[in-house]
Design a protein around this motif. Structure first.
Motif, PDB file in Angstrom:
ATOM      1  N   SER A   3       0.819  -1.214   0.000  1.00 56.40           N
ATOM      2  CA  SER A   3       0.000   0.000   0.000  1.00 56.40           C
ATOM      3  C   SER A   3       0.853   1.263   0.000  1.00 56.40           C
ATOM      4  CB  SER A   3      -0.927   0.006   1.223  1.00 56.40           C
ATOM      5  OG  SER A   3      -0.167   0.049   2.424  1.00 56.40           O
ATOM      6  N   THR A  54       1.676   2.354  -5.697  1.00 56.74           N
ATOM      7  CA  THR A  54       0.573   3.314  -5.806  1.00 56.74           C
ATOM      8  C   THR A  54       0.398   3.742  -7.258  1.00 56.74           C
ATOM      9  OG1 THR A  54       2.024   5.214  -5.453  1.00 56.74           O
ATOM     10  CG2 THR A  54       1.082   4.166  -3.486  1.00 56.74           C
ATOM     11  N   LYS A  55      -0.732   4.346  -7.541  1.00 56.61           N
ATOM     12  CA  LYS A  55      -0.971   4.852  -8.889  1.00 56.61           C
ATOM     13  C   LYS A  55       0.070   5.900  -9.265  1.00 56.61           C
ATOM     14  CE  LYS A  55      -5.961   4.087  -9.087  1.00 56.61           C
ATOM     15  NZ  LYS A  55      -7.296   4.708  -9.274  1.00 56.61           N
ATOM     16  N   SER A  89       2.565   5.483 -12.339  1.00 54.40           N
ATOM     17  CA  SER A  89       2.400   6.502 -13.375  1.00 54.40           C
ATOM     18  C   SER A  89       3.712   7.239 -13.636  1.00 54.40           C
ATOM     19  CB  SER A  89       1.312   7.490 -12.960  1.00 54.40           C
ATOM     20  OG  SER A  89       1.173   8.522 -13.910  1.00 54.40           O
ATOM     21  N   THR A 100     -10.954  -2.431 -13.043  1.00 47.44           N
ATOM     22  CA  THR A 100     -10.301  -2.882 -11.819  1.00 47.44           C
ATOM     23  C   THR A 100     -11.125  -3.976 -11.184  1.00 47.44           C
ATOM     24  OG1 THR A 100     -11.444  -1.221 -10.513  1.00 47.44           O
ATOM     25  CG2 THR A 100      -9.297  -0.610 -11.404  1.00 47.44           C
ATOM     26  N   ARG A 109      -9.375  -4.996  -4.840  1.00 46.48           N
ATOM     27  CA  ARG A 109      -9.132  -3.668  -4.309  1.00 46.48           C
ATOM     28  C   ARG A 109      -9.480  -3.601  -2.827  1.00 46.48           C
ATOM     29  NH1 ARG A 109     -11.765  -1.255  -7.763  1.00 46.48           N
ATOM     30  NH2 ARG A 109     -13.779  -1.088  -6.740  1.00 46.48           N
ATOM     31  N   LYS A 120      -6.714  -3.097   0.489  1.00 46.66           N
ATOM     32  CA  LYS A 120      -6.749  -2.001   1.449  1.00 46.66           C
ATOM     33  C   LYS A 120      -6.881  -2.503   2.887  1.00 46.66           C
ATOM     34  CE  LYS A 120      -8.822   1.378  -1.690  1.00 46.66           C
ATOM     35  NZ  LYS A 120      -9.973   2.248  -1.935  1.00 46.66           N
ATOM     36  N   ALA A 154      -2.287  -5.453  -6.725  1.00 44.09           N
ATOM     37  CA  ALA A 154      -2.037  -4.007  -6.686  1.00 44.09           C
ATOM     38  C   ALA A 154      -1.591  -3.490  -8.048  1.00 44.09           C
ATOM     39  CB  ALA A 154      -0.977  -3.704  -5.625  1.00 44.09           C
ATOM     40  N   GLU A 174      -4.589  -3.449 -10.374  1.00 44.46           N
ATOM     41  CA  GLU A 174      -5.569  -2.395 -10.069  1.00 44.46           C
ATOM     42  C   GLU A 174      -5.036  -1.000 -10.348  1.00 44.46           C
ATOM     43  OE1 GLU A 174      -7.602  -0.331  -6.159  1.00 44.46           O
ATOM     44  OE2 GLU A 174      -6.586  -2.266  -5.953  1.00 44.46           O
ATOM     45  N   ARG A 175      -3.775  -0.761  -9.990  1.00 47.43           N
ATOM     46  CA  ARG A 175      -3.255   0.612 -10.008  1.00 47.43           C
ATOM     47  C   ARG A 175      -2.373   0.921 -11.208  1.00 47.43           C
ATOM     48  NH1 ARG A 175      -1.524  -0.647  -3.851  1.00 47.43           N
ATOM     49  NH2 ARG A 175      -3.655  -1.053  -3.109  1.00 47.43           N
ATOM     50  N   GLY A 183      -3.207   1.081 -14.342  1.00 47.26           N
ATOM     51  CA  GLY A 183      -3.848   1.970 -15.302  1.00 47.26           C
ATOM     52  C   GLY A 183      -3.716   1.456 -16.719  1.00 47.26           C
TER      53      GLY A 183
END
Length: 608
Positions: free
Chosen positions: A84, A88-89, A93, A112, A117, A121, A196, A199-200, A202
């Motif tokens: 976490s 991260t996004k 990115s 996603t 998700r 978390k 993760a 999901e993140r 993109g």
């Protein structure tokens, strides 16, 4: 209640192991040797006691059939807090932005997984809600700072995976035999890490239309291999490779869409080159294979790019293999249609007498799309050499070994992979039909060249040989002593073709390849056969004329040679000179059946 006590004892033991390591190692994930990292004997003893407590807890989980509880605890308390903070996004990115900033897309956002998700978390939320956790804030901040300095995805994923594996080391170390039921790598580490990223990441990470798709995919597969390497034995490694979390992650990569996109780009370039008739244009591929026609070069470059490491992906090797066959077949169809090749057809030998009509072949009525404008003889010669080079050096010499190398790379870790000899046989068998088509097209091309050159040569014979009769019939011409002047020019079209080919070949190797003995032999056979037909037609006229004159006139003894004999003698001289011309071009008259027949005909004329 017993499970709560066991879980607290388990977390306490794991926490003590991690804190001892962090105290002596910090967040240095590059250090492997735990014992060397422990600064003092007391620290080492404390670590061993804590590790033994972890083993006892795992034994209790196994005995009470609470394996899933242990796995979930490790995922939530050991792995999720790290993931976490690091995955991260924003971090993903940032790593993608530098290489993908110029890309844009109108596709819908990537989907996603809601279940993943929420579970991702949970661990972080629980640690935060409790106000404490396995890791202190300083350690997580140090990891986060290191992750922010990663320059590419490979380094970033490596750091994340090392952090997880180091902190889970006490658990992984004691989950080997006899505790084979624990699957911490699959259900704790891989589920959290892959979930993760899935999901993140993109759309820029998973969209096959982005330029960085291949690089991201290859890095992700390295991550998968590294995860598999953490498994303590082959059984659990196989369990990870067939797990639902990995299956879901792999489905995010649309390899079929990527292969289609690559094929469309390659096909577009090939189709543009195949729109027109053959056009000379030297083209040398990255592998050093040179072609003389633009269409041939574009086709080979597209085929070779299918198997370059910047294009090929092992997961869809069969699609790239199919694309290779399709590209070669498009080129083959272009050649066949342009040459008018369809089924079992006959080029004819070009030997047409007075009462004959040209042979009609299927290609003349098949409606196939022929080249316009028609290619020159030199274009056709370039085409036949390109076809020969494509079959011998391209497909057999370079393409098949390249495909075997790529497939072998993908099967390197597979003990059940077929032997290289068997693999080579299968690959070659797949190209057999297209090689046969290209070889047939080359044969057709060679036949067209020899026929066109032969017809140019025959034009002189068709006009000049009948004029011999007019020259000696009742004209009082003296007895011939040398060949007719036209014989010197009969083979001029062939000679000019040979000279143009040798001139176009710049290097010694190219000049050797330009050796056109086959063309000399084929043209020699055709022109010689046509020469024999023209001579026989002329002799039939001469014999009829001689018979008519002999009936009208009384025979008179005379030492003078008759007009018919002069014609026969001139034909004999011409035939021998023609054979000499062929010999000077590199053909041995004794090796050509048609030339031998023509020389014998000349000798018979002299005796007659």
């Amino acid at each position: 209640r017993l499970m709560k006590v066991l879980k607290r004892a388990f977390l306490d033991a794991v926490s003590r192991c991690i804190k001892i390591k962090h105290k002596n190692m910090g967040a240095d994930a590059d250090r492997d040797d735990t014992e060397a990292a422990l600064a003092t004997t007391s620290a080492q003893q404390s670590f061993e006691l804590a590790a033994e407590s972890v083993a006892n807890c795992l034994r209790a989980f196994n005995f009470t059939d609470q394996i899933s509880t242990a796995e979930e605890t490790v995922r939530e308390e050991l792995v999720a807090p790290i993931i976490s903070r690091l995955v991260t996004k924003q971090s993903l990115s940032r790593l993608l932005k530098a290489n993908s900033s110029s890309s844009s897309s109108t596709a819908p956002p990537a989907r996603t997984d809601g279940k993943q998700r929420s579970s991702s978390k949970t661990g972080a939320e629980r640690a935060t809600a409790a106000g404490k956790g396995i890791y202190d804030e300083a350690y997580l901040s140090e990891l986060q700072e290191k992750a922010s300095k990663a320059e590419n995805l490979d380094d970033f994923f490596g750091l994340v995976l090392r952090a997880c594996s180091r902190n889970c080391a006490p658990v992984l170390m004691h989950s080997a035999f006899p505790f084979t039921g624990f699957q911490f790598v699959t259900r704790a580490i891989a589920t959290e890490v892959l979930g993760a990223v899935e999901e993140r990441g993109g759309e820029k990470l998973f969209a096959f239309w982005f330029p960085e798709f291949l690089r991201c995919y290859l890095v992700s597969q390295k991550l998968v291999r590294d995860l598999a390497a953490l498994c303590p034995d082959n059984v659990r490694r196989e369990g990870f490779l067939t797990s639902k979390c990995l299956e879901r992650f792999q489905k995010k990569w649309d390899l079929n869409g990527y292969s289609r996109l690559q094929f469309q780009g390659l096909r577009k370039g090939v189709d543009a080159a195949l729109k027109n008739a053959p056009k000379q244009g030297q083209s040398e591929g990255p592998d050093g294979l040179r072609f003389e026609l633009t269409a041939s070069g574009e086709t080979w470059n597209a085929v070779a790019r299918c198997w370059e490491k910047g294009t090929w992906i092992g997961g869809v090797t069969h699609r790239f293999y199919k694309a290779t066959i399709q590209l070669l077949r498009r080129y083959s169809e272009w050649v066949r249609e342009g040459l008018g090749l369809s089924g079992a057809e006959d080029l004819g030998d070009g030997i047409i007498g007075k009462n004959d009509s040209p042979k009609k072949t299927k290609s003349s009525t098949s409606g196939r799309r022929k080249w316009s404008p028609a290619p020159t003889i030199l274009d056709l010669l370039c085409l036949q050499r390109d076809l020969d080079r494509l079959v011998r050096e391209g497909i057999a010499g370079k393409l098949v070994p390249m495909i075997i190398e790529r497939i072998s790379e993908g099967l390197a870790a597979d003990a059940a992979s077929p032997p290289k000899e068997e693999l080579e046989t299968m690959i070659k068998g797949g190209f057999e039909d297209i090689r046969t088509e290209l070889a047939a097209s080359r044969k057709r091309c060679m036949g067209m060249v020899s026929l066109r050159v032969s017809r140019d040569c025959m034009a002189t014979l068709t006009i000049s040989v009948p004029r011999i009769k007019a020259k000696y019939s009742m004209t009082g011409e003296p007895v011939p002593t040398k060949p007719s002047s036209f014989v010197q020019s009969v083979l001029d079209p062939l000679q000019k073709t040979l000279e143009a080919e040798k001139k176009a070949a710049a290097s010694a190797e190219e000049r050797q390849e330009a050796g056109l003995n086959w063309l000399v032999d084929e043209v020699g056979k055709r022109v010689t056969a046509r020469y024999a037909v023209v001579i026989r037609e002329l002799l039939q006229v001469v014999e009829k004329t001689e018979a008519i004159l002999s009936r009208r006139k009384k025979k008179k003894s005379s030492v003078a040679m008759s007009d018919a004999d002069k014609i026969r003698l001139q034909l004999y001289l011409d035939v021998n000179e023609f054979a000499s011309q062929l010999a000077r071009l590199g053909t041995k008259p004794s090796e050509l059946e048609e030339v031998r027949k023509l020389v014998k005909l000349g000798e018979a004329l002299q005796r007659g």
